[in-house]
Design an enzyme around this catalytic site. Structure first.
Site, PDB file in Angstrom:
ATOM      1  N   HIS A  52       0.844  -1.189   0.000  1.00 24.08           N
ATOM      2  CA  HIS A  52       0.000   0.000   0.000  1.00 24.08           C
ATOM      3  C   HIS A  52       0.881   1.240   0.000  1.00 24.08           C
ATOM      4  CE1 HIS A  52       1.029  -0.757   4.179  1.00 24.08           C
ATOM      5  NE2 HIS A  52       0.780   0.509   4.452  1.00 24.08           N
ATOM      6  N   ALA A  53       0.271   2.386  -0.219  1.00 22.23           N
ATOM      7  CA  ALA A  53       0.963   3.670  -0.151  1.00 22.23           C
ATOM      8  C   ALA A  53      -0.049   4.689   0.377  1.00 22.23           C
ATOM      9  CB  ALA A  53       1.497   4.079  -1.522  1.00 22.23           C
TER      10      ALA A  53
END
Length: 274
Positions: free
Chosen positions: A68-69
């Site tokens: 994820h970011a």
């Protein structure tokens, strides 16, 4: 329909993927989200850079990585992709490698995916469900397992924590005895992915203990944690993030398996001297 299934498009599932290394594995998960229209390539690149910058902190359980970011304009809608590798790859984690399952999250904000992360953490912490995730052969079979996520299950770990609840709950005031501030921080690089995994597991242990009303658990990122650490009794996080945080004035405790209730139970007993 469970929130996990609602966020997972059929075209975002690959149960027979191949990857040469961890970058390929994340790229594959990101490409599935790109193809579904949930993200642009910038978000895939950001997921890879997050690991380059912070290390393999996204490997939160044995064989499992949660890519994820941060929310950004590269995210068009909240969604997840599901990649199971034919041959596991090394991410560089000291205890949870090699990884055969990569789930990528694209979140528009820090709230839309909260329930789905709670359900996923419970699935991964359930040995029977984890085995099913490794053996399903079709998207339909995967969805059946994911649909069970929100249902109440009993695991050996949950039973262990529940068995401890009577003694721990009876001494709940011991947190006050050490001048507890009534808050614990779970921390990751972005504050919305792996820290939520850990928060969900910690909340479950605290609930079993009867401490849910005594301790507030907040998931946050490294920058916020450095500024707010002294508001908390202690911080729970990964080894990689702990190294990034350094000395923040309160204990920083490393959890290796974010879905392990017994590991978190043991950490709390040590930290609160029970």
């Amino acid at each position: 329909m469970s929130q996990l299934n609602a966020l997972l498009a059929t075209e975002s599932i690959d149960l027979h993927a191949h990857a040469a290394n961890w970058r390929d594995a994340i790229s594959t998960a990101g490409q599935l989200l790109e193809d579904s229209g949930a993200i642009t390539a910038d978000y895939t690149n950001a997921m890879i850079k997050s690991v380059e910058d912070n290390g393999p902190y996204i490997v939160v359980a044995p064989g499992f990585a949660f890519a994820h970011a941060r929310p950004s304009e590269a995210v068009k809608r909240t969604a997840i992709s599901w990649v199971r590798l034919e041959k596991p790859v090394e991410f560089g984690h000291d205890s949870n490698d090699p990884v055969n399952l990569v789930v990528a999250l694209a979140a528009e904000d820090d709230k839309a995916h909260t329930q789905s992360m709670k359900d996923l953490a419970k699935l991964l912490g359930n040995k029977k469900a984890r085995a099913q995730l490794d053996s399903v052969t079709t998207a339909e079979e995967l969805r059946e397992v994911l649909e069970s996520a929100g249902k109440k299950t009993s695991t050996s770990e949950a039973s262990t924590s529940t068995a401890a609840a009577s003694s721990a709950g009876a001494t709940a005031k011991s947190a006050d005895a050490v001048e507890s501030k009534g808050k614990v921080l779970t921390v990751c690089g972005n504050g919305l992915g792996t820290s939520l995994f850990l928060k969900n597991s910690l909340d479950e242990v605290l609930s079993d203990w009867g401490w849910a009303k005594l301790i507030n658990v907040e998931a946050t990122d490294t920058i916020s944690a450095k500024g707010r650490a002294k508001e908390a009794d202690f911080i729970l996080t990964s080894g990689e993030i702990a190294a990034t945080l350094g000395d923040v004035g309160v204990p920083v405790w490393v959890i290796k398996d974010f879905t392990s209730l017994s590991e978190i139970d043991a950490a709390l007993r040590e930290l609160y001297a029970l």
